[in-house]
Design a protein around this motif. Structure first.
Motif, PDB file in Angstrom:
ATOM      1  N   TYR A 103      80.145  34.009  76.442  1.00 21.17           N
ATOM      2  CA  TYR A 103      80.534  35.654  77.330  1.00 21.17           C
ATOM      3  C   TYR A 103      80.744  37.168  76.378  1.00 21.17           C
ATOM      4  O   TYR A 103      81.455  36.997  75.582  1.00 21.17           O
ATOM      5  CB  TYR A 103      81.574  35.390  78.089  1.00 21.17           C
ATOM      6  N   ARG A 104      80.533  37.555  77.316  1.00 19.77           N
ATOM      7  CA  ARG A 104      79.689  39.144  76.258  1.00 19.77           C
ATOM      8  C   ARG A 104      80.774  39.916  76.783  1.00 19.77           C
ATOM      9  O   ARG A 104      81.312  40.232  78.016  1.00 19.77           O
ATOM     10  CB  ARG A 104      78.460  39.444  76.885  1.00 19.77           C
ATOM     11  N   HIS A 106      82.563  43.041  77.120  1.00 19.58           N
ATOM     12  CA  HIS A 106      80.969  44.926  77.615  1.00 19.58           C
ATOM     13  C   HIS A 106      81.774  45.756  77.013  1.00 19.58           C
ATOM     14  O   HIS A 106      80.959  46.723  77.636  1.00 19.58           O
ATOM     15  CB  HIS A 106      81.498  45.007  79.498  1.00 19.58           C
ATOM     16  N   LEU A 109      80.133  44.470  73.560  1.00 16.44           N
ATOM     17  CA  LEU A 109      78.714  43.821  73.820  1.00 16.44           C
ATOM     18  C   LEU A 109      78.248  42.428  72.755  1.00 16.44           C
ATOM     19  O   LEU A 109      77.464  41.699  72.352  1.00 16.44           O
ATOM     20  CB  LEU A 109      77.269  44.733  73.957  1.00 16.44           C
ATOM     21  N   GLN A 110      79.741  42.523  72.008  1.00 16.11           N
ATOM     22  CA  GLN A 110      79.591  41.045  71.197  1.00 16.11           C
ATOM     23  C   GLN A 110      80.383  39.719  71.783  1.00 16.11           C
ATOM     24  O   GLN A 110      80.254  40.573  72.173  1.00 16.11           O
ATOM     25  CB  GLN A 110      80.473  40.959  69.929  1.00 16.11           C
ATOM     26  N   PRO A 111      79.294  38.898  71.522  1.00 15.82           N
ATOM     27  CA  PRO A 111      79.145  37.674  72.102  1.00 15.82           C
ATOM     28  C   PRO A 111      80.925  36.845  71.662  1.00 15.82           C
ATOM     29  O   PRO A 111      81.616  37.008  70.984  1.00 15.82           O
ATOM     30  CB  PRO A 111      78.501  36.118  71.599  1.00 15.82           C
ATOM     31  N   THR A 136      70.680  41.605  74.538  1.00 18.71           N
ATOM     32  CA  THR A 136      71.207  41.986  73.387  1.00 18.71           C
ATOM     33  C   THR A 136      70.790  41.497  72.251  1.00 18.71           C
ATOM     34  O   THR A 136      70.609  41.519  71.086  1.00 18.71           O
ATOM     35  CB  THR A 136      73.029  42.915  73.658  1.00 18.71           C
ATOM     36  N   ASN A 138      72.601  38.654  71.621  1.00 22.05           N
ATOM     37  CA  ASN A 138      73.968  38.925  70.788  1.00 22.05           C
ATOM     38  C   ASN A 138      74.542  37.030  71.193  1.00 22.05           C
ATOM     39  O   ASN A 138      75.025  36.045  69.896  1.00 22.05           O
ATOM     40  CB  ASN A 138      75.214  39.525  70.900  1.00 22.05           C
ATOM     41  N   SER A 139      74.455  36.660  72.188  1.00 24.78           N
ATOM     42  CA  SER A 139      74.794  35.402  72.374  1.00 24.78           C
ATOM     43  C   SER A 139      73.870  34.967  71.850  1.00 24.78           C
ATOM     44  O   SER A 139      73.924  33.449  71.282  1.00 24.78           O
ATOM     45  CB  SER A 139      74.964  35.726  74.263  1.00 24.78           C
TER      46      SER A 139
END
Length: 209
Positions: A103-104, A106, A109-111, A136, A138-139
């Motif tokens: 999950y990100r 908020h 914004l990193q997973p 983004t 990232n995930s």
């Protein structure tokens, strides 16, 4: 953009427009995502290798084509990835499935990883990682890294929508992993959402906020 295939089939584009519409119901959104997953699955598996095997039709014996090699693996980035996963399994019911829980955050914004379960022996299998949105990235980057750590060496990434920023970042991190998407939108906003996009795919699929 190099290493990116935009699947611009008219039926996909029509259904994507319906999904973008904020008035589309939860049930309609789920149905459309599953239908688009069927169509995207055709494209991402278009070049699978075949081999000939002997069978008998009601009329006579023959040599006929079948998929060659190890079973495919569909790797779903939870939770929204399951919307694509279900449609793809309609077409390839024998595929193995991996679930990657990310999950990100908020703020950053990193997973953040909370779950990972994949079949053993990922080497020499085609692994298709699915997530409706490449924002983004990232995930997506983290999910592919986890799969590579487990031995995956043949991967593709499939999404419904992508942002140019996400495509660029993912391609820098994993230049060996081709991207398949129905559309590349304009940009990300300050909160990391795709514009014009369709909102949060997981929230629209499951009726959450």
């Amino acid at each position: 953009m190099q290493n990116v295939t935009v699947v611009d089939h008219p039926l996909i584009q029509h259904k994507l427009t319906l999904m973008r519409d904020r008035e589309t119901s939860i049930a309609g959104f789920r149905r459309l995502l599953r239908e688009i997953a069927h169509l995207l699955c055709y494209e991402v598996t278009r070049d699978l290798e075949l081999e000939m095997i002997p069978i008998e039709t009601p009329m006579q014996p023959m040599q006929s084509p079948t998929l060659k090699g190890k079973k495919l693996v569909f790797a779903s980035i939870l939770r929204a990835g399951n919307g694509l996963l279900e449609g793809m399994l309609d077409l390839v019911p024998a595929a193995r499935v991996a679930h990657i829980g990310l999950y990100r955050d908020h703020d950053t914004l990193q997973p953040i990883e909370y779950y990972f379960k994949a079949p053993s022996n990922l080497e020499d299998r085609l692994i298709i990682v699915v997530d409706p949105m490449l924002a983004t990235a990232n995930s997506a980057i983290a999910a592919v890294e986890k799969l590579k750590e487990r031995g995956a060496d043949k991967l593709r990434f499939l999404c419904l929508l992508a942002a140019p920023e996400g495509v660029e970042k993912f391609s820098r991190a994993h230049p060996d992993v081709p991207i398949f998407t129905a559309a590349i939108d304009e940009h990300l906003n300050e909160k990391g959402y795709i514009i014009p996009g369709l909102g949060d795919a997981g929230d629209r699929m499951y009726g959450t906020k």
